[in-house]
Write an enzyme that holds these catalytic residues in place. Structure first.
Site, PDB file in Angstrom:
ATOM      1  N   ASP A  62     -16.228  14.392   1.122  1.00 50.23           N
ATOM      2  CA  ASP A  62     -16.073  14.274   2.557  1.00 50.23           C
ATOM      3  C   ASP A  62     -15.867  15.692   3.086  1.00 50.23           C
ATOM      4  OD1 ASP A  62     -15.506  13.157   5.132  1.00 50.23           O
ATOM      5  OD2 ASP A  62     -13.385  13.524   4.723  1.00 50.23           O
ATOM      6  N   ASP A 101     -14.531  16.985   6.846  1.00 53.53           N
ATOM      7  CA  ASP A 101     -13.335  17.294   7.638  1.00 53.53           C
ATOM      8  C   ASP A 101     -12.102  16.661   6.989  1.00 53.53           C
ATOM      9  OD1 ASP A 101     -11.838  18.373   9.669  1.00 53.53           O
ATOM     10  OD2 ASP A 101     -13.006  17.481  11.281  1.00 53.53           O
ATOM     11  N   ASP A 143     -10.234  12.154   2.587  1.00 55.00           N
ATOM     12  CA  ASP A 143      -8.879  12.154   3.149  1.00 55.00           C
ATOM     13  C   ASP A 143      -8.576  10.869   3.903  1.00 55.00           C
ATOM     14  OD1 ASP A 143     -10.779  13.067   5.192  1.00 55.00           O
ATOM     15  OD2 ASP A 143      -9.012  13.306   6.460  1.00 55.00           O
TER      16      ASP A 143
END
Ligand SMILES: [Mg+2]
Length: 339
Positions: free
Chosen positions: A13, A15, A207
């Protein structure tokens, strides 16, 4: 054996993992620089080109290549192509989808009157009522509906803006037809990434529990969660079964460290490397490190965090209400073994 050695490719991923908006994510560039496995960068943002993603990575000191970027727009186009090879597609989208369509075995059309087989809907700030209505018209006449992602909101510098999923909802509301999605948390984007990697044992790093972890779990790819982005350690401990990560990390450096997984003791507590955690029937968690209780606001080692998550998940699966556990669990800080 270091954690990373269990994988033959890694799906990242962006960001919250490799950068935080325009800023670097803690320790991400140094850790990423040591990775020699094939990698893929996954994004639900269909409005940016692969070159733009590579440029943003470069701005925080991370080297990527356009062919390593997989966006939900590319996956949506790929899904359309698989279902309707050589068919007519009505794109409601910006440059992300349009670039993916260039190489696709599909014929782009501009109107519902052209009888498209499928509508591919990607995020683009210029998409408006006319475009959404054209999509709705085509879908009412029988076209399939594939969206780049279903995220209700779009996080931007000023806060949460209207996301692609909210625009999709408008079309769904008008037609009664649910869109298929090329984005996380649907597993398709992870499967496509795995194909691109040529991997048989990929790992995924993210995240967000409800997109990155849920999607990787649905695709049966081991998920690694880092604490540098949206979801906290407390969120992980309280996660629903579909959103529980396989590997609990503080930041990316721990890919290059051995993973000390907790084990269940005879008395039902979980322990790893001197750290122990249990949750009693009233939902009260207890954490000890080397036999000493840990205070509510003291930082805990990552081994204690992993043991606590296991104990909590087991207690919830046994019937402890998550709300009860939540009421006894403040936010807490986890110390990386790499510090
Ligand atoms: Mg993220």
């Amino acid at each position: 054996m270091n954690l990373i050695e269990q994988f033959d490719g890694i799906i990242f991923d962006l960001d919250g993992v490799l950068y935080l908006g325009s800023k670097p994510a803690p320790h991400a560039a140094e850790a990423f620089g040591t990775i020699t496995l094939p990698v893929m960068f996954l994004t639900n943002n269909a409005s940016r080109s692969a070159d733009e993603v590579v440029a943003q990575l470069a701005s925080v000191g991370i080297t990527g290549h356009p062919e390593e970027v997989l966006s939900s727009a590319m996956v949506a186009v790929h899904m359309a192509e698989e279902r309707f090879p050589g068919g007519k597609v009505l794109p409601i989208a910006g440059p992300g989808v349009m670039a993916a369509l260039k190489d696709a075995n599909l014929i782009p059309v501009h109107s519902a009157d052209d009888a498209p087989d499928v509508v591919v809907h990607g995020f683009y700030p210029e998409v408006g009522w006319k475009d959404l209505s054209e999509a709705a018209l085509a879908i009412e006449r029988g076209a399939a509906y594939i969206a780049s992602n279903l995220d209700a909101t779009l996080p931007m510098e000023r806060g949460f803006m209207v996301g692609q999923g909210s625009l999709v909802r408008a079309v769904e509301n008008a037609t009664g037809v649910k869109a298929a999605s090329g984005g996380k948390p649907e597993p398709e984007i992870f499967r496509t990434a795995t194909k691109h990697l040529g991997a048989t044992a990929p790992g995924a790093v993210g995240d967000r529990l409800n997109t990155d972890v849920r999607g990787a779990n649905a695709a049966e790819i081991p998920s690694c969660h880092v604490l540098t982005g949206v979801n906290s350690a407390r969120d992980v401990v309280l996660a629903v079964p579909e959103e529980r990560p396989h590997y609990l990390l503080v930041d990316l450096r721990e890919l290059n460290a051995p993973y000390r997984a907790p084990v269940r003791d005879a008395d039902g507590a979980w322990s790893a490397a001197g750290a122990r955690a249990s949750v009693n029937d009233a939902g009260v968690p207890t954490v000890t490190v080397d036999g000493m209780p840990v205070g509510a606001d003291a930082p805990i080692p990552v081994t204690a965090y992993r043991a606590l998550a296991k104990a909590a998940w087991e207690a919830v699966d046994r019937g402890l209400p998550r709300e009860t556990l939540a009421s006894h669990l403040p936010e807490f800080t986890v110390v990386s073994p790499c510090d």
